[in-house]
Write a protein that holds these residues in place. Structure first.
Motif, mmCIF file in Angstrom:
data_model
loop_
_atom_site.group_PDB
_atom_site.id
_atom_site.type_symbol
_atom_site.label_atom_id
_atom_site.label_comp_id
_atom_site.label_asym_id
_atom_site.label_seq_id
_atom_site.Cartn_x
_atom_site.Cartn_y
_atom_site.Cartn_z
ATOM 1 N N ASN A 278 0.819 -1.215 0.000
ATOM 2 C CA ASN A 278 0.000 0.000 0.000
ATOM 3 C C ASN A 278 0.851 1.263 0.000
ATOM 4 O OD1 ASN A 278 -2.682 -0.968 -0.100
ATOM 5 N ND2 ASN A 278 -2.589 -1.553 2.051
ATOM 6 N N LEU B 20 -8.426 -3.971 -0.199
ATOM 7 C CA LEU B 20 -7.621 -4.107 -1.407
ATOM 8 C C LEU B 20 -8.433 -4.700 -2.549
ATOM 9 C CD1 LEU B 20 -4.147 -5.215 -0.021
ATOM 10 C CD2 LEU B 20 -5.108 -2.940 -0.331
ATOM 11 N N ASN C 90 -2.707 -5.445 -6.005
ATOM 12 C CA ASN C 90 -3.754 -5.563 -4.996
ATOM 13 C C ASN C 90 -4.523 -6.872 -5.113
ATOM 14 O OD1 ASN C 90 -3.383 -3.224 -3.487
ATOM 15 N ND2 ASN C 90 -4.516 -1.980 -4.959
#
Length: 318
Positions: A19, A154, A128
């Motif tokens: 992230n 995600l 992701n």
């Protein structure tokens, strides 16, 4: 630290790393392009980063053993974390709407470097997708609501990244820059739905909702195996705290049975339930049938128990 806890912490750290990289990449590209869609994705990933940090801290905290202040353990830290993550999702949606709606009224704005935007969206969706599957797999395996919530974060990012990618492609083909804020608004609406879904699920655990019906069925099946050794059971209650399950019930037994025999029966029932459900704690309160004779009208009686002629199974009472 046990192996399960180490596995949870490892995957939580992985989410933080991914992230961090995606947030920086999206923000740089979005600012260079002047794209609301890409910037909205950067905001989403930034909130995902904060959510991953919260999940990491919650996982570490929930793994601590029970203490004087938290006698039922620290499992609900994970449920609290998942609620906070859901609120952050809604905050991200508000941020996207604030940016997108004015641009929509203005008819959009010119967007540059569409290729860069498309590239970062594809990379984001791919990364992701892999990380969310890992988070949700470990979350379900270890029954961690914090990791499952992070995985959902995600997973929504995958869908929204693909949505922005499609929007950029449409702008490239049509030249209509107004599609950019429209895509941003659609992304925001998807995020709102994900946020409310997570809040509803997490609040259920915080409010001590019973275990799922299929899990309660397992408990009742274990009790049924021993029905010839007791009169009946009642007051079955179940709840969950993070990855931990709690079960308590009242077991009515023949009053003439020795305490050692009753204790052994309870141990067997508890062990079998613990063998069927992961991370469960079972508490059984035993009652002699004399105390429950009103509830068992037509069944046993104190006199029958005293004479050691007590029926010991529901099928024998009928």
């Amino acid at each position: 630290m046990d192996a399960i806890q180490q596995k949870k912490i490892k995957v939580a750290r992985l989410a933080i790393l991914s992230n961090s990289l995606l947030t920086i990449g999206k923000l740089l590209v979005g600012l260079r392009m002047g794209s609301i869609g890409v910037i909205s994705e950067a905001i989403h990933s930034g909130l995902d980063l904060i959510a991953s940090l919260i999940a990491f801290m919650a996982v570490r905290q929930s793994g601590k053993p029970a203490d004087a202040e938290h006698q039922y353990g620290h499992g609900k830290y994970e449920n609290l974390a998942s609620i906070i993550e859901a609120i952050l999702i809604l905050v991200a949606a508000v941020g996207i709407f604030v940016q997108a709606v004015p641009k929509l009224w203005q008819g959009g704005q010119e967007i540059e470097s569409l290729g860069w935007g498309a590239a970062v969206m594809v990379i984001s969706a791919a990364v992701n997708f892999v990380i969310s599957r890992k988070l949700m797999a470990v979350g379900k395996e270890t029954d961690s609501p914090a990791l499952v919530a992070d995985g959902w974060h995600l997973k929504t990012d995958v869908y929204t990244s693909l949505g922005v990618f499609v929007g950029l492609g449409a702008i490239y083909l049509t030249g209509f820059s107004i599609l950019d804020p429209i895509v941003g608004i659609i992304v925001g609406m998807m995020i709102v739905k994900a946020g409310f879904d997570l809040i509803r699920e997490s609040m259920g655990v915080m409010l001590d909702v019973s275990l799922p019906s299929e899990e309660e069925k397992v408990i009742k099946e274990v009790l049924a195996k021993h029905s010839h050794q007791y009169i009946e059971y009642h007051g079955l209650r179940t709840r969950k705290s993070g990855p931990y399950r709690y079960v308590d019930l009242h077991l009515v037994v023949p009053r003439h049975l020795p305490i050692g025999t009753v204790h052994q029966l309870c141990d067997h029932i508890e062990e079998e339930i613990e063998g069927e459900l992961p991370r469960v704690q079972v508490l059984i309160h035993c009652e002699p049938c004399e105390e429950a004779k009103e509830a068992l009208a037509g069944g046993c009686s104190a006199a029958a128990c005293q004479a050691e002629e007590c029926p010991v199974g529901p099928e024998e009472k009928n």
